[in-house]
Design an enzyme around this catalytic site. Structure first.
Site, PDB file in Angstrom:
ATOM      1  N   ASP A 116       1.266  -5.481  -6.271  1.00 45.28           N
ATOM      2  CA  ASP A 116       1.631  -4.849  -5.231  1.00 45.28           C
ATOM      3  C   ASP A 116       2.342  -3.578  -5.313  1.00 45.28           C
ATOM      4  OD1 ASP A 116       3.517  -5.316  -2.002  1.00 45.28           O
ATOM      5  OD2 ASP A 116       2.055  -3.932  -2.548  1.00 45.28           O
ATOM      6  N   ASP A 155      -1.309   2.018  -2.573  1.00 45.74           N
ATOM      7  CA  ASP A 155      -0.838   0.585  -2.343  1.00 45.74           C
ATOM      8  C   ASP A 155      -1.809  -0.294  -2.670  1.00 45.74           C
ATOM      9  OD1 ASP A 155       0.633  -1.272   0.632  1.00 45.74           O
ATOM     10  OD2 ASP A 155       0.206  -1.712  -1.733  1.00 45.74           O
TER      11      ASP A 155
HETATM   12  O1  LIG Z   1       4.938  -3.503   3.642  1.00 42.73           O
HETATM   13  C1  LIG Z   1       4.395  -2.605   2.872  1.00 42.73           C
HETATM   14  C2  LIG Z   1       3.069  -3.053   2.331  1.00 42.73           C
HETATM   15  C3  LIG Z   1       2.325  -4.368   2.798  1.00 42.73           C
HETATM   16  C4  LIG Z   1       1.055  -4.881   2.285  1.00 42.73           C
HETATM   17  C5  LIG Z   1       1.489  -4.937   0.719  1.00 42.73           C
HETATM   18  N1  LIG Z   1       1.923  -3.700   0.360  1.00 42.73           N
HETATM   19  C6  LIG Z   1       3.193  -3.391   0.950  1.00 42.73           C
HETATM   20  N2  LIG Z   1       4.588  -1.513   3.251  1.00 42.73           N
HETATM   21  C7  LIG Z   1       3.792  -0.454   2.352  1.00 42.73           C
HETATM   22  C8  LIG Z   1       3.519   0.565   3.811  1.00 42.73           C
HETATM   23  C9  LIG Z   1       4.962   1.000   4.287  1.00 42.73           C
HETATM   24  C10 LIG Z   1       6.050  -0.233   4.915  1.00 42.73           C
HETATM   25  C11 LIG Z   1       5.949  -1.308   3.413  1.00 42.73           C
END
Ligand SMILES: O=C([C@@H]1CCCNC1)N1CCCCC1
Length: 322
Positions: A34, A210
């Protein structure tokens, strides 16, 4: 050092799972790499049995190289509402042949229901910047930050694919995995993400790369302009976004980071059936309006060979077609 690990998509490419060896003797867990977070956490013997539904559990007591980190804990909440928390060990972690002997392995003593129900996902391996790591009172480094000084090239690459296995490489840029040149763009890591800007049909879109987000989330103006080209497409809040007839002819979408032109085939944007009837399908490009940040997730990344580069004083992202 350099290494390469095969990453395999679940149905609809909802996530890509990569085998990671932890401990001595090695315990292999399949983790979701991730680039949008910075904790390496795992299902473990500390995870309540009521929350374990097929996942492989790390057992630190069976690893001769595990060391519990006294007084340390972690707790993370993701943008999709999921969460987990627990305690911390240091142990050997090996990804595709690259090993670090005291990686923080965050053991889950609590996981939200989304993770409990996701039986093939044994945890996450964070590859955003270590500033986002949640371990307290002393934060820990990501696997990439731990190995970077030992890598032949201070970079890792993502070669995700549509409905087939791809690879994550560390310490090597494999020229057989892309066509043409790699175009590098600056990264703003001030928020801990791999944040960059690309042009999409004349709109400058700043967002994060991401690997842990399934879809691509872009400004509503970009998304509504895209689906205006699709007969029968509409934004349906009941279904959670833009849907269209599954037999629709979806146009490609091109984004241009620097001099690169990355084309997402329309086929990738016909993401999955929205309901059991199979006649209405859900789009792979959706609005970022409710998220507050644009996300170049897997729908976009799988159209490219992507270099997460720290070979220079300021981080960069390299983009190539393939
Ligand atoms: O929690 C996340 C993602 C969720 C899915 C997996 N990657 C991280 N964020 C990315 C976008 C901004 C807020 C934080």
């Amino acid at each position: 050092d350099s290494g390469s690990a095969k990453t395999t998509p679940e149905q609809y490419d909802i996530q890509y799972l990569t085998p990671v060896e932890i401990g001595t003797p090695a315990q292999t867990l399949n983790l979701d790499f991730d680039s949008g977070s910075s904790d390496l956490w795992v299902f473990s013997t500390d995870t309540p049995s009521s929350s374990v539904n097929g996942q492989t559990q790390y057992d630190p007591s069976s690893s001769s190289s595990s060391e519990e980190v006294s007084g340390a804990s972690w707790s993370i909440s993701y943008g999709d509402g999921s969460s987990s928390s627990g305690s911390v060990y240091h142990d050997v972690v090996n990804v595709g042949g690259v090993s670090f002997d005291s990686q923080a392995v965050e053991s889950a003593s609590k996981v939200s229901d989304q993770f409990a129900q996701d039986s093939n996902n044994d945890g996450l391996l964070g590859l955003a910047f270590s500033t986002l790591n949640t371990v307290t009172p002393t934060s820990e480094k990501t696997f990439f930050d731990n190995i970077i000084d030992n890598l032949d090239v201070a970079a890792w690459t993502a070669d995700l694919k549509y409905h087939e296995a791809g690879t994550y490489d560390f310490g090597v840029i494999d020229d057989s995995k892309y066509t043409g040149d790699i175009s590098y763009v600056d990264v703003d890591d001030s928020q801990g993400f791999w944040s960059f800007t690309a042009d999409i049909d004349g709109t400058s879109v700043e967002g994060i790369a991401d690997t842990g987000t399934t879809l691509a989330l872009f400004p509503d103006d970009v998304v509504s302009a895209y689906y205006k080209q699709v007969d029968g497409a509409e934004e349906d809040s009941q279904q959670g976004g833009y849907v269209f007839p599954c037999d629709a002819d979806l146009p490609d979408l091109t984004f241009s980071p620097g001099d690169a032109k990355i084309t997402i085939p329309g086929e990738y944007i016909n993401y999955a059936p929205a309901d059991e009837s199979g006649s209405t399908c859900f789009g792979g490009i959706q609005s970022s309006a409710d998220v507050g940040i644009n996300i170049y997730g897997d729908i976009a990344l799988k159209a490219a060979f992507v270099v997460f580069d720290q070979t220079t004083s300021s981080p960069r992202l390299g983009w190539a077609s393939k």
